[in-house]
Design a protein around this motif. Structure first.
Motif, short mmCIF file in Angstrom:
data_model
loop_
_atom_site.label_atom_id
_atom_site.label_comp_id
_atom_site.label_asym_id
_atom_site.label_seq_id
_atom_site.Cartn_x
_atom_site.Cartn_y
_atom_site.Cartn_z
N GLN A 49 2.16 2.50 -3.12
CA GLN A 49 0.97 2.97 -3.90
C GLN A 49 0.80 4.53 -3.34
O GLN A 49 -0.13 5.36 -3.63
N LEU A 88 1.02 -1.23 -0.07
CA LEU A 88 -0.06 0.04 0.07
C LEU A 88 0.87 1.41 0.09
O LEU A 88 0.47 2.36 -0.67
N GLU A 116 -11.84 2.05 -7.06
CA GLU A 116 -10.49 2.42 -6.85
C GLU A 116 -10.03 1.82 -5.93
O GLU A 116 -8.73 1.25 -5.86
N TRP A 117 -10.70 1.50 -4.82
CA TRP A 117 -10.00 0.82 -3.60
C TRP A 117 -9.89 -0.65 -3.57
O TRP A 117 -8.92 -1.19 -2.96
N LYS A 141 -4.04 -5.11 -5.44
CA LYS A 141 -2.57 -5.33 -5.64
C LYS A 141 -1.91 -5.61 -4.56
O LYS A 141 -0.74 -6.17 -4.40
N GLU A 170 -9.20 -2.03 -6.33
CA GLU A 170 -8.06 -2.31 -7.22
C GLU A 170 -6.63 -2.20 -6.27
O GLU A 170 -5.86 -2.86 -6.41
N ARG A 171 -6.75 -1.17 -5.30
CA ARG A 171 -5.68 -1.03 -4.48
C ARG A 171 -5.28 -2.29 -3.53
O ARG A 171 -4.41 -2.68 -3.47
#
Length: 247
Positions: free
Chosen positions: A185, A182, A234-235, A241, A237-238
């Motif tokens: 990112q 995280l 969006e979250w 990852k 996807e984060r």
């Protein structure tokens, strides 16, 4: 007193046949309170607010389940009725006060009323979660548990600067991997913020994870960031990852 037939299922599954080594949980997914409880004396606006549920958490959990192909178990009732992430002995199990809100319908409960909520809402959820975890453990030697929550940007007048918090007990290696991913990112990650895992309070991570030697994390996302479909995507996807990268 409500009879069991007046309750629907305490929980639901999503993507139950998912192939991921991650089991997802969302204990504060719903703000549903049956009519017979009269909103526990609260207004509907109060029930719709954060005290009633973790806003956006279920949407993120489902989107993440799709991305990871992970099974998810989630609650169908408001945490105001009973908090599935509290141990039975904790006073917050059935909160009489939440933040600065008095919960009149939870005050002066009889032992019978308290036990009814445990038997119809709490025990079925955790029994089902344990069964799901045990089933997945037979399929994946490297099983992991991830619980999805959300938190408010401001709590009792205090600003919270983190967009996400990673909470853990014994799963330090798993937690550090996710924190690093995280941070890559460019996110300001709260480490055991805005809360900490406490064995005298929390249920999911200590009971389902640490006690069974299964790496387990609770992820807290600031709820203003996941209040729209775009934010949820969006979250998800984060988190995909962060969770997919191997050690």
């Amino acid at each position: 007193m409500l009879h069991n037939k007046e309750y629907s299922s305490a929980f639901s599954y999503y993507n139950l046949e998912g192939s991921s080594e991650v089991v997802l949980m969302c204990e504060h997914a719903s703000n549903y309170i049956p009519d017979a409880f009269h909103n526990l004396g609260l207004s509907q606006d109060q029930v719709n607010d954060h005290i009633g549920w973790d806003i956006g958490a279920l949407d993120v959990a489902k989107a993440l389940a799709d991305k990871l192909d992970a099974p998810l178990i989630y609650s169908n009732y408001s945490r105001l009725l009973i908090d599935l992430n509290r141990i039975l002995e904790n006073p917050g199990l059935i909160p009489s006060v939440s933040e600065n809100h008095q919960i009149a319908g939870n005050q002066n409960l009889t032992e019978e009323q308290r036990q009814e909520r445990i038997d119809t809402l709490y025990t079925p959820f955790h029994d089902a979660a344990a069964n799901l975890i045990n089933t997945q453990k037979t399929k994946h030697k490297a099983l992991k548990i991830v619980s999805i929550h959300s938190f408010t940007p401001i709590f009792l007048g205090q600003q919270r600067p983190w967009p996400i918090g990673v909470l853990y007990g014994q799963a330090q290696n798993f937690a550090q991997q996710v924190i690093n991913n995280l941070s890559y990112q460019k996110l300001n990650v709260g480490v055991n913020e805005p809360y900490e895992i406490d064995i005298e309070e929390d249920m999911t991570i200590p009971f389902h994870g640490d006690n069974n030697l299964i790496p387990a994390l609770l992820l807290e996302i600031r709820n203003d960031l996941i209040s729209t479909n775009t934010g949820v995507e969006e979250w998800a996807e984060r988190l995909e990852k962060a969770l997919k990268t191997k050690n």
